[in-house]
Design a protein around this motif. Structure first.
Motif, PDB file in Angstrom:
ATOM      1  N   ASP A  43       0.860  -1.185   0.000  1.00 56.87           N
ATOM      2  CA  ASP A  43       0.000   0.000   0.000  1.00 56.87           C
ATOM      3  C   ASP A  43       0.898   1.238   0.000  1.00 56.87           C
ATOM      4  OD1 ASP A  43      -1.756   2.105   0.555  1.00 56.87           O
ATOM      5  OD2 ASP A  43      -3.057   0.856   1.796  1.00 56.87           O
ATOM      6  N   THR A  87      -4.317   3.254  -0.940  1.00 54.74           N
ATOM      7  CA  THR A  87      -5.696   3.450  -0.491  1.00 54.74           C
ATOM      8  C   THR A  87      -5.976   4.846   0.060  1.00 54.74           C
ATOM      9  OG1 THR A  87      -5.147   2.616   1.717  1.00 54.74           O
ATOM     10  CG2 THR A  87      -5.973   1.008   0.089  1.00 54.74           C
ATOM     11  N   ASN A 121      -8.482  -1.887   1.447  1.00 55.01           N
ATOM     12  CA  ASN A 121      -7.485  -2.475   0.551  1.00 55.01           C
ATOM     13  C   ASN A 121      -8.120  -3.446  -0.430  1.00 55.01           C
ATOM     14  OD1 ASN A 121      -5.585  -1.854   3.162  1.00 55.01           O
ATOM     15  ND2 ASN A 121      -4.488  -1.737   1.237  1.00 55.01           N
TER      16      ASN A 121
END
Length: 537
Positions: A110, A396, A409
């Motif tokens: 991420d 995200t 996610n």
């Protein structure tokens, strides 16, 4: 917080080993309460199908051998191999995980998220991220850069149970130079080296768009020092530096949706209303969606897409954090809010001009139309960019705007699929592409020599991305009976095997404590059942 401990062995056995075989004594795996254990000298994952991460299809089954924190070997068990080799003696180790019928894929990366502040515990974010497959993340330093770097160091040493972290630095952090020095392009190489020497890897260049020469110098300097740059292009400077300009300047990755539509306008500026104020977030986000109606669609999907690819920038959409804008009631009523969304996060999400990202206090049907249109056209741009060879990565921006960590996610994967990307391309964006963008060559693939950041999933994510949710998804067995899958059974980070169901129990406990004594709020008040008090009123 669960601090790791070394698994205990009886004192007499330890003494005997020390006396007899000191050369072969190896470290015991760490334990994190009943949440996780590892790394092991030798961990075996048996009989798993493998999604490699680079866009190729599943292959297998394999027995995977992990030694310490790296994948040491992958032994194929397919019929052709078995016929050629004959019966194989299955590998064994300090721990063996039976993964028959399951899928192994790389841990997800991420590239942009938030930790927010107290009273929301850091463990709340870490556990939700890990349970939903995130093994590496790039956090904004919401609690201060020193605190963020300390958390990154603790994670790197596996002294806490958390994804590996590369906190975001601002230009000039920890150098002590004054504004004039920092804004001189000639000084960029020196500043970047000083930052890098203190641990910088990711630098935000968001505030530099007003000065294209400085922006380009900083991007070159950070890359030369071994780091990467990330750019949230604010609408306030998009007239000076739009997305194509940023790509030309050498930005590593462009976050979010900003300045793409602006790159295709038939004029050089967005048609802001006369009373527009950038610091009014309600207006800012309204017109960030509305600008897509002004875009020259043909130019956006051809010239702009071609230019972004040619300049080599990575696109980091973070679509999930903006989905509330096209359907605010959906975002506010997601089924996991009651059990898994911390009350502090709900409080920050409620309409309130005092909080960043809490601007839905005057959100109209027209605003949702603007953002529905924006999502569709933005998705077409992502598809066109990817089709032309551009690199789409994964992030995200969660813990804002009703995007709960971890759950967002999986939803981000679904929203990338919504653009038309193949599911293999979606998973590639979350693993291999993000590892390349982050300049981490040992991450993002399932193959020998790579770090053991892996997910063991109950069911194929290619069949249904929702199999990655902690609560899995409903599906049918071979006999047509409905059942719910188990989600990601184990996340493995740096060779440490995590019990994801236990993580979610800990999260539920934290959330329940956070909601003690909580009253109705302006969002849910119309839907709360007011029960009789029994006093005759």
């Amino acid at each position: 917080m669960y601090r790791p401990q070394t698994a205990r062995t009886s004192g007499c056995v330890v003494l005997l080993l020390l006396l007899l075989v000191p050369r072969f004594l190896s470290a015991q795996p760490r334990t994190y309460g009943d949440l996780a254990e590892g790394p092991y000298d030798r961990l075996v994952i048996r009989g798993a199908m493998v999604i490699p991460g680079h866009g190729g299809p599943p292959v297998g089954p394999y027995d995977l051998i992990i030694e310490g924190n790296r994948i040491a070997d992958m032994i194929p068990l397919d019929p052709v191999t078995l016929e050629r080799r004959g019966a194989l003696e299955r590998p064994t180790g300090d721990r063996v995980i039976d993964a028959e019928g399951m899928y192994v894929m790389p841990g997800m990366i991420d590239l942009h998220m938030h930790l927010r502040q107290e009273p929301m515990p850091l463990e709340y974010v870490y556990y939700l991220k890990l349970a939903h497959g995130v093994t590496t993340m790039v956090p904004a330093p919401d609690r201060g850069l020193d605190a963020a770097m300390e958390q990154a160091r603790l994670s790197a040493r596996n002294e806490i149970l958390a994804p590996r972290m590369f906190p975001i630095w601002s230009w000039g952090d920890k150098t002590g130079h004054d504004r004039a020095f920092l804004e001189d392009p000639a000084n960029a190489p020196q500043i970047a080296r000083e930052m890098r020497a203190q641990g910088m890897h990711v630098t935000s260049v968001g505030p530099l768009g007003w000065n294209p020469a400085l922006l380009a110098a900083v991007c070159r300097a950070v890359e030369a020092a071994g780091g990467i740059t990330t750019y949230h292009i604010p609408p306030s400077t998009a007239a000076v530096t739009n997305a194509v300009d940023a790509a030309r300047a050498g930005v590593t990755m462009i976050e979010h949706h900003y300045a793409y539509a602006e790159s295709s306008l038939d004029r050089s500026v967005q048609d802001f209303p006369r009373d527009y104020n950038y610091n009014d977030e309600n207006a800012r986000f309204r017109h960030a969606g509305k600008v897509w109606l002004e875009a020259n669609r043909e130019r956006l999907l051809t010239e702009v897409a071609d230019s972004l690819v040619a300049y080599g920038v990575t696109m980091l959409p973070t679509r999930v954090v903006y989905e509330a804008n096209r359907d605010i009631l959906r975002a506010q009523s997601l089924p996991w809010h009651e059990k898994y969304t911390h009350q502090a996060l709900i409080n920050w999400n409620l309409p309130n001009p005092a909080y960043h990202g809490s601007y839905h206090y005057d959100w109209t049907s027209d605003d949702e139309y603007y953002w529905s249109y924006a999502f569709d056209l933005w998705g077409e741009l992502i598809f066109a960019f990817n089709k032309r060879g551009g690199r789409v990565a994964y992030g995200t921006d969660d813990n804002y705007i009703w995007a709960t960590p971890g759950f967002s996610n999986v939803r981000e994967l679904q929203l990338l699929r919504e653009t038309g990307l193949h599911t293999l391309e979606v998973l590639k964006a979350a693993t291999y592409n993000s590892a390349r963008t982050l300049r981490q060559p040992d991450l993002g693939l399932v193959r020998p020599g790579f770090l053991a950041d892996l997910l063991i999933v109950d069911g194929s994510p290619l069949y249904n991305l929702r199999f990655l949710y902690a609560f899995g998804a409903l599906t049918l067995d071979e006999d047509g009976n409905m059942y719910r899958t188990r989600g990601i059974v184990h996340t493995i980070k740096d060779g440490i095997v995590i019990e994801n169901a236990r993580l979610m129990e800990e999260v539920a406990r934290m959330v329940a404590a956070s909601k003690q004594g909580v009253d109705a709020n302006p969002v849910n008040a119309p839907f709360i059942l007011q029960r009789p008090t029994g006093d005759g009123d």
